[in-house]
Design a protein around this motif. Structure first.
Motif, PDB file in Angstrom:
ATOM      1  N   ARG A 375      26.703  56.099 -14.490  1.00 40.62           N
ATOM      2  CA  ARG A 375      26.354  54.857 -14.299  1.00 40.62           C
ATOM      3  C   ARG A 375      27.341  54.042 -13.472  1.00 40.62           C
ATOM      4  N   ASN A 378      26.870  49.740 -14.763  1.00 46.39           N
ATOM      5  CA  ASN A 378      25.768  50.106 -15.856  1.00 46.39           C
ATOM      6  C   ASN A 378      24.373  50.328 -15.405  1.00 46.39           C
ATOM      7  N   GLN A 380      21.952  53.511 -14.112  1.00 48.92           N
ATOM      8  CA  GLN A 380      22.048  54.927 -14.053  1.00 48.92           C
ATOM      9  C   GLN A 380      22.043  55.345 -12.691  1.00 48.92           C
TER      10      GLN A 380
END
Length: 425
Positions: A375, A378, A380
């Motif tokens: 990530r 945050n 992916q």
């Protein structure tokens, strides 16, 4: 020269039999031909010689097992392929040897075992000066212990990829541990899961230690070259004056990446990063924002970089989950674990390569595997497509020391580049 590992000689001995393949955790070269092989049945009467007690010749194998925490001699004998009745006799002979009762994790046991499970010889180097030997004398076993002075040698190997990496290194008589060290050292430049091609070439220089001309243990990989799709990648081992060690390019650039490419170095990718995948449990199409690595339950999972534990526990479809916070905006997640690494808790520091959990099938999983996410802020991202940051090069002082040690090793690698040697030592 002594040979190590069952698979090497089994591979060479049985190569002419149909339908045999080399089992490897690395990828298979895409252009390997496996179909439309001509077949011919030949029936011939062969008089078999009487079996001998030692089952000598091509069916005597050198096997090496690394001692793990909590290992016992009985467990090692089982992993070495020693038949159970035979193992009981060995344990009886070793009963009064205190060194064999206190095996040291990280060290290795080297044994010569027949294809029928008979132990011919076992060597355990309890320290660099102390060797324990179990020898076969008729139908009995004798355990002895003596101080030793080992002779260090540099071993050179090279070979070409015809199918799998381990198949090629087996054929060149390279110990599996040395092959794994090469793959680990060069994993930042080569993805050994998918980048192998038939005709790729490897060259290796590594340590081996002998006693009275007999191999006792293999040492460290000193230098390696892998020519992948025509491009040469080299790694040279170096330890500086402060005890820091690692693998470097010939010009002193560290090959240790800030992030490892994979949390499981020798597992295959079973499901990649994609915007649409048919979920095997939910039976619907949806995005798959991570990489799945197929592996048996209990296989160790490692941290891809130094980090702090951000989350450890159970979370929805992830099952048992670990989330690590790395430098900057980077974080990684490890799902479906069967259990967590020892002492792992929120806020704890972990180092690159540390085991943070074990493969399982908790949460929404159809079978044991690791679900891994990389990530950035945050979100992916596909770790196989990202250009990840690297570590720092050697400083000027250490670089001068490195140059003196690296030069002869690189010279040997260049010598081996256009050769295919079973051995040169």
């Amino acid at each position: 020269m002594d040979r190590i590992f069952t698979r090497k000689h089994l591979f060479l001995t049985l190569a002419a039999l149909p339908f045999m393949g080399v089992v490897a955790a690395f990828g298979i070269a895409p252009d390997t031909t496996t179909e439309n092989l001509p077949r011919e049945t030949v029936v011939e009467s062969v008089e078999l010689p009487q079996a001998q007690a030692t089952d000598s010749g091509a069916f005597d194998f050198w096997r090496e097992e690394r001692i793990g925490r909590g290992d016992t001699l009985q467990g090692l004998l089982s992993r070495l392929g020693v038949e159970s009745a035979e193992a009981r006799q060995v344990l009886a002979a070793a009963r009064n040897n205190q060194t064999l009762g206190r095996l040291i994790p990280g060290r290795s046991v080297l044994a010569r075992v027949t294809s029928g499970g008979q132990l011919l010889l076992l060597r355990y180097l309890a320290s660099d000066e102390n060797l324990v030997t179990i020898t076969r004398s008729g139908g009995e076993f004798l355990a002895s212990e003596k101080p030793v002075a080992l002779e260090a040698r540099q071993i050179m190997r090279s070979g070409d990829i015809e199918g799998s990496l381990f198949g090629a290194t087996d054929a060149a008589d390279v110990p599996d541990r040395i092959a794994s060290e090469m793959a680990e050292a060069l994993s930042g430049d080569i993805d050994f899961h998918k980048d192998l091609r038939r005709g790729d070439h490897f060259s290796l220089v590594y340590e081996a230690f002998y006693l009275d001309g007999q191999l006792v243990k293999t040492g460290r990989l000193l230098a390696a070259e892998f020519v992948n799709q025509g491009k040469a990648h080299q790694a040279v081992y170096f330890k500086d004056g402060q005890g820091r060690e690692g693998y470097f390019t010939p010009d002193g650039q560290s090959l240790k990446r800030a992030f490892l490419k994979s949390p499981m170095p020798f597992s295959r990718v079973s499901s990649g990063f994609t915007g649409a995948r048919f979920h095997p449990v939910l039976q619907i199409w949806r995005a798959h924002k991570g990489i799945d690595y197929a592996a048996p339950t209990g296989a160790p999972v490692r941290a891809v970089a130094d980090a702090r534990v951000e989350f450890v526990g159970r979370q929805g479809g992830y099952g048992n989950l670990v989330v690590l916070k790395h430098q900057g905006t980077y974080s990684t997640a490890y799902g479906h674990l069967s259990r967590f690494g020892k002492g792992l808790k929120r806020g704890a520091g972990v180092s690159q390569g540390q085991v943070i959990g074990y493969v399982g099938s908790t949460g929404l999983a159809s079978g044991p595997h690791l679900h891994y996410e990389f990530r950035v802020a945050n979100v992916q991202k596909n770790p196989l497509a990202l250009k990840l940051p690297t570590s720092y090069p050697l400083d000027a002082r250490a670089k001068a020391q490195f140059a003196g040690k690296a030069q002869p090793l690189v010279k040997n690698l260049n010598l081996l580049r256009n050769t295919n040697l079973a051995s040169l030592d």
